[in-house]
Structure formats: C-alpha cells, structure tokens
Design an enzyme around this catalytic site. Structure first.
Site, PDB file in Angstrom:
ATOM      1  N   ASP A 193      -2.953  -9.885  -7.492  1.00 32.83           N
ATOM      2  CA  ASP A 193      -3.957  -8.906  -7.051  1.00 32.83           C
ATOM      3  C   ASP A 193      -3.273  -7.640  -6.538  1.00 32.83           C
ATOM      4  O   ASP A 193      -3.576  -7.150  -5.448  1.00 32.83           O
ATOM      5  CB  ASP A 193      -4.850  -9.511  -5.965  1.00 32.83           C
ATOM      6  CG  ASP A 193      -6.140  -8.706  -5.776  1.00 32.83           C
ATOM      7  OD1 ASP A 193      -6.484  -7.916  -6.667  1.00 32.83           O
ATOM      8  OD2 ASP A 193      -6.796  -8.881  -4.735  1.00 32.83           O
TER       9      ASP A 193
ATOM     10  N   VAL B 237      -9.495  -9.051   9.133  1.00 36.86           N
ATOM     11  CA  VAL B 237      -8.143  -8.762   9.611  1.00 36.86           C
ATOM     12  C   VAL B 237      -8.241  -8.151  11.001  1.00 36.86           C
ATOM     13  O   VAL B 237      -9.043  -7.229  11.236  1.00 36.86           O
ATOM     14  CB  VAL B 237      -7.406  -7.803   8.659  1.00 36.86           C
ATOM     15  CG1 VAL B 237      -5.959  -7.613   9.130  1.00 36.86           C
ATOM     16  CG2 VAL B 237      -7.427  -8.330   7.237  1.00 36.86           C
TER      17      VAL B 237
END
Length: 707
Positions: free
Chosen positions: A145, A32
């Site tokens: 998740d 990221v």
C-alpha cells in the site's frame, strides 16, 4: 476505558501503558494518536486497528493471531527510512501498535495543498523510499500500500515509510464482504486483479507517487473507482503537459515511466533503486545537446513580401520616369504592376528599389529629387519570391519623350547658328560648361547579420570569437558575414562550442542549446566490519563484502547497510565529499537465538470433530434447506400446549453434505421420518480447523407445539 465505548469526539486517556496526548488522524481501519511512554519517557505514535469482526466470533482469535504474526514481521525491519515498530498489544480486545513518532506532514497532505517540488528534491525523496523498499524486499516483505499518505516528510528533505504489514492484514478475509482494500490510484494492475504480489507491485506504486510528485497529476485519473481500475489495467499513463516547464526531458520521461508503470511485473524495474537511477536522467533540459564542437547553420527568417500602394496621381508616372532613368545603373529598380482590381497600382520593392516617402500633406511631385539619389536598402533575402517585370500601363504612350527630344535638338541647332562666326568677325568661344558633380553610387548593403542565442538553463556567458558579448538570452545584431565560433559557459555545466555561419542568404537566425551538468567529482569510502565478510549495500544496492576499500561514490549522504547472516544488520549513513575518503567500521551483534514454538500437529481430515468452537475454528453453518413440518395427516393432532420433540445427530462433510443421520431422541416413528428426511436435504458451509475443511458432527432438536 475502551476506545469503542467513547463518543466520536473524545479520545481514550490511555492505551496499554501509553498515555494518549492527542489524536493525529483516522482512516477506514485505524486511529492514530500521539502518545507518551512513561516507562521509557519518550513520545511515540499509537495506532489502533479496527475490523468489523464480532469478538465472540471464531474468526476473531484467528485475526488476532494473524495480527501478531504480521506485526512481528514488520518489527524486524530496521531502516532509517522505515517507521520503527516498538510494541504490540490489545486494549480490551482492541489491537494496537506502538511505533516511532515522526513529526511532519504526509506527502498526501503536501500534494493536496498544491505544493510542487523541484525534480532534484523529488528524486532525493523517492531515492529514500526506494532504499526502504529494496531493504524490505530483500527480506521478502512487501508493503502492498505505497501511497503518499503512507510517506511522512520531516526535516524538509527526509522521508519515512509507514504501515508495513497493515495492508496485508486488510487483504485477509476479515473485512466486510465487497470492501476494496487499498487505494485504487496507486495499486498495481496485478493487485487490482487480486493476483499474487511481490516487490514489483510496490515499485509500480512508487512510480505512481513519483509521477504525481513531479507532474502534479496522477497517471491513471478517473471520476470513480471503476474508471480508475479500468485505466490502471488497460490504458497507458497520461502524458503530463508541463514537462518542459518543470525542467524534465520528455523523451526520457516516457522511457522511464513506461517501464516502471508497465502492466506486467516482468517488464518493470527489478529493484526500486534501479528505477531511481534512471529517474535521475529525466531531469535536464528542453533540447538535445549539440556536442562540444558543432557547426550550426543559421536559417534566415521567412520575410513577408513588402508592398506599397500609391494612389493614381502624377507621382506614379514620376516614379516610372525616375525608375527608367536609373535602370541602366541600378539592377534592382522598383517594379510596378497594375492592381488586380484595376484601381490602384502596386509598387513592389525589390533588392535595390528606391523608396519614396510622402509626408502628410506633401505634394507627390515634390517627393522626387532631381539631384539627390534615393537611398538603396540592402538586398532582401532570397526567400522573397521575385515579381515579374512590370508591364507599362496601356493607353498612356510615352510620346512626350520623343517631343522633348525633338525640342532639345532644335534648340541645339539654333544655338550653334547664333554662335557660328559670320563675315570675318572674331570668334568668341563659348564658355565651357561646368559638368554637374557625378551622382554618388548607392551605398553597398551592410555585410552583417543577427543571431539570437538561447540556452537551457539561461544565464550562460556568450563568447563570440573569444570576445565576451553577454549572457543568454542574447540578441547579437552586428555579426559580420562569415563563420564565427560561439562558446557558451555556465558554472556547473559543461561548456559548449558552436560554429555559426552568417551570410547574405542567411543574415539572421537562432541558436538554441541545452547545457549538460558537470559530472560531480567522486569520493572514496572504506567499509570494515567485525566479523568480516558482511554484505555492503549502499542506497539499497549491493556493492561488495567487507573489507571493502576505496569504493567511489557520488558526493553527498548515502544510506548504508552492512548485513551478515546470524547477526543483526548494521544500518547507518555515510557522508562522502569530493576528493576525500570516508571510513566506516561496523561492529555486528549476534542475533538472539529464539527457539520457535513447536508447530501444531497436522489436521486429521479423516476424523469427525464436534461442531463446537473448542474443536474447530469455523463452525459448520446451514446455508439452505427447508425446515421439517408436522405431519398432521399421519400423526395425532396436538392439543393446545402439547408438544413433541425429536433430537437428531448427523455429520456435515467437507463438501457441506449431510450424512449419517441418527435419531437420538424419538418423537414417534412418523415424526422421526419427517424430521430425518428434511435434514438430509440441507446444505451447509463446511467447518474449518486451522484453515483445513473437516467433517463435524452436530446435533439438532426439532420441537412441534400444539396451538
């Protein structure tokens, strides 16, 4: 420059059209970055997706198609508590997502630092996540998740959910064999067992997060993945040891978390919003409320039996004499009994026992006064067990008393004989003796008791019979015997009134009370839409259709969604204040009608395809079988450098069997038979076309070289 070609400590300059500013983090399957979009001139986050799939593999294109499909589904989500997806693409074959940049720590980072949250803040944050999940579930999208590292906290009291759709990609058969996808501590039991998932799996994971945020502990702890998964599937959640200290109600905690963490999905809450509504009831107090007007019987404390041991000196006899002299006027005299060891007498002080105090170095005889009464303490509570009357010490008879009585009698007779007039003498009257002043009666025991008052929370004002006596915790030491009215008042909580009885049998006790929060006043709200008839959802809960007038809501901010089929959903926030009426008007925009691409024709399973990437997605691959050997016993011996070849075509069925073996180029009859016989014994992994098992024809060439 491709990210994969960079050293581990460097970052790419650009990904797509986005200029990379810095690396924010990395995980098992993603990197990221903070990036800048020069076209729109805004800061955003770029996430690159990594999978261990060779780019020349037939599965790679399947993965890319699945990636784009899941990203498009996630991109349709528009909710204030879901990270917005702006763009998708790939850079040199590396897929990436461009999404909203949210500046703030993840919940996992905050928990790792040991940060604890007040229950009301946890409920506010969990409520926002629940709103996002209910919104996604209403569109048949499951996150898969939910965990603290996918919850980003910003602005102190706001939170966003990230990574929608990523977990489903990871669950596809595109990762390394044997890799566990997801975080075991936050998985639902059905996810851990590989079963089909729906929104209730996310609700279970949200329950685990709420459990950890409130208590600082995970409900299914374990030292390794195996132990965690076992507890997850077979064992009930642990019971935190700090519920009372955290201001939580244990009974309600068990009820709420036993339901949200139920092993079977059908036993859980149907929506995340329903879970949050019950979660609010977990915060409260340590005790069950006693009502508005309750008679509370104050139990006296259990007092230990008071004993005093005196040495065997004359004072023991003096005390016995004094006790005997006052036995007629005092019912509760000190009783003396021999010590079990036979060494020292023990004096047990009863309800009206006299007390002898010996100063250091003072004479025991001087401690007994002939003229002043000894103070009499108040009666002890009835719970102190009574002692049996003392038995006089054997071997020391009270004969001296009879002697003293005889001496007094003789003295009186002699005195009368001396004073009696003799032979006409004048009688002189003896002076009248002045009687000694009467001994004052012992003072009656005080008719008061004590009471300790505690409340949760503390700081409540205590009024006894209308008189302000202070704030809790408070010790009241001068309550007269009888019934009293105790009123407890605290701002923001319902007042309580209790009737407390104090008596000689119960002179002291304790009052504990849990104060209940005052129900907040509500406010109203009007909801309008153009066109009308749209469904209105407040905090993820459907409340009606537009136009909707004077809907009563709790004060504060509420997540709002107005949804009508064929139109883009309108999402916003409505602020409600007590006694006021808010107004929301939503102008809905029609959805752009996009004609979906035509569906591909169904796979013809009767056809035999070529075993090439052009015709099938997954090639047939040999998994077992021996290679043919040169028949040197039946065929001419090959000279050095001499070679002979056989080319064979055959069909691999949907079951991986070999059939229709054909010699395309012969190497001689004997050699052809040996090669064909070996091929018929081979086993293959079948070929697939758009996920369907199909037949394929493949060509094999066997060459034997002389040595």
């Amino acid at each position: 420059m491709s990210e994969r070609s960079l050293p581990a400590d460097q970052i790419p300059e650009t990904i797509g059209r986005y200029k990379i500013v810095k690396k924010l983090g990395s995980g098992a399957m993603a990197e990221v970055y903070q990036a800048y979009d020069p076209l729109i001139k805004r800061t955003l986050a770029v996430k690159t997706i990594r999978f261990d799939i060779p780019r020349d593999s037939p599965s790679y294109r399947t993965f890319l198609n699945r990636f784009y499909q899941e990203a498009r589904i996630s991109g349709t989500l528009s909710h204030p508590n879901i990270v917005t997806l702006f763009d998708i693409g790939d850079e040199n074959g590396l897929p990436f997502l461009a999404m909203e940049y949210v500046e703030g720590p993840t919940m996992a980072q905050m928990l790792e630092k040991g940060e604890r949250f007040r229950p009301e803040k946890v409920i506010a944050l969990v409520s926002q996540v629940a709103s996002a999940l209910d919104y996604a579930h209403s569109r048949s999208i499951v996150h898969r998740d939910i965990k603290p590292s996918n919850l980003i906290v910003y602005g102190e009291d706001r939170i966003k959910v990230t990574d929608f759709g990523i977990a489903k990609l990871a669950e596809a058969d595109l990762t390394q064999a044997g890799t566990l996808v997801g975080t075991p501590s936050y998985m639902s039991p059905e996810q851990a067992m590989g079963e089909k998932l729906d929104g209730r799996s996310d609700i279970f994971s949200l329950g685990v997060c709420a459990f950890e945020m409130l208590s600082g502990e995970q409900p299914f702890p374990g030292s390794n993945v195996t132990s965690i998964l076992y507890r997850l599937v077979h064992v009930d959640p642990i019971e935190p040891g700090n519920l009372l200290e955290s201001g939580l109600v244990p009974e309600k905690w068990h009820e709420v978390f036993n339901r949200v963490l139920a092993k079977k999905p059908e036993n859980r809450y149907p929506t995340a919003g329903a879970f949050v509504q019950d979660l609010e009831l977990c915060q409260g107090s340590w005790f069950t409320g006693l009502g508005d007007d309750t008679v509370t019987m104050v139990s006296p404390p259990v007092l230990a039996e008071a004993t005093a041991t005196l040495p065997q000196m004359e004072v023991a006899e003096t005390i016995r004499a004094a006790s005997a002299a006052t036995a007629g006027s005092s019912a509760g005299a000190a009783s003396s009994a021999p010590d079990p060891a036979g060494q020292e007498p023990t004096v047990v002080l009863g309800p009206a026992a006299e007390t002898v105090v010996l100063a250091p170095g003072a004479s025991p005889k001087a401690a007994v006064s002939d003229t002043q009464p000894m103070p009499v303490p108040p009666p002890l509570p009835s719970r102190v067990p009574a002692r049996a009357p003392a038995t006089p010490r054997p071997g020391r008879p009270r004969a001296w008393l009879w002697g003293a009585a005889a001496v007094l009698t003789l003295s009186a007779i002699a005195g009368a004989w001396v004073l009696w007039p003799k032979g006409g003498q004048d009688v002189v009257a003896a002076p009248t003796p002045v009687p000694p002043p009467p001994t004052p009666a012992p003072a009656p025991p005080p008719a008061t008791g004590s009471l300790r008052v505690e409340t949760e929370p503390s700081g409540a004002r205590v009024l006894v019979d209308g008189q302000d006596r202070g704030t809790t915790p408070l010790d009241l030491a001068d309550l007269s015997f009888g019934e009293h009215q105790v009123r407890l008042e605290l701002s923001g909580f319902e007042p309580q009134t209790h009737r407390v009885a104090v008596s000689g049998a119960a002179p002291s006790g304790q009052l504990q009370a849990a104060l209940t929060k005052v129900a907040p006043a509500t406010g109203g709200a009007d909801f309008l839409s153009s066109p009308p008839g749209a469904a209105v959802l407040v905090d993820g809960r459907a409340v009606g259709q537009t136009p909707l007038s004077d809907l009563q809501l709790k004060p504060g901010s509420h997540q709002l969604e107005i949804d009508l089929e064929g139109y883009e959903p309108w999402v916003g926030v409505v602020h409600v204040t007590p006694g006021s009426r808010a107004r929301v008007e939503a102008s809905l925009r029609p959805l752009l009608r996009v004609t979906p691409p035509p569906a591909p024709p169904p796979v013809d399973t009767s056809k035999v395809y070529a075993n090439t990437p052009k015709d099938v997605d997954t090639l047939a691959r040999k998994v077992s079988g021996e290679s043919p050997s040169y028949p040197s016993d039946r065929a001419p011996r090959l000279r050095s450098g001499e070679r002979v070849s056989v080319t064979v075509s055959f069909v691999v069925t949907e079951n991986g069997e070999v059939e229709d073996v054909t010699i395309e180029e012969s190497g001689g009859r004997v050699i052809d038979e040996v090669v064909a016989s070996a091929i018929r014994g081979w086993k293959f992994q079948p070929a697939r076309k758009r996920g369907t098992l199909v037949k394929v024809r493949t060509i094999f060439k066997q060459t034997f070289l002389g040595g």
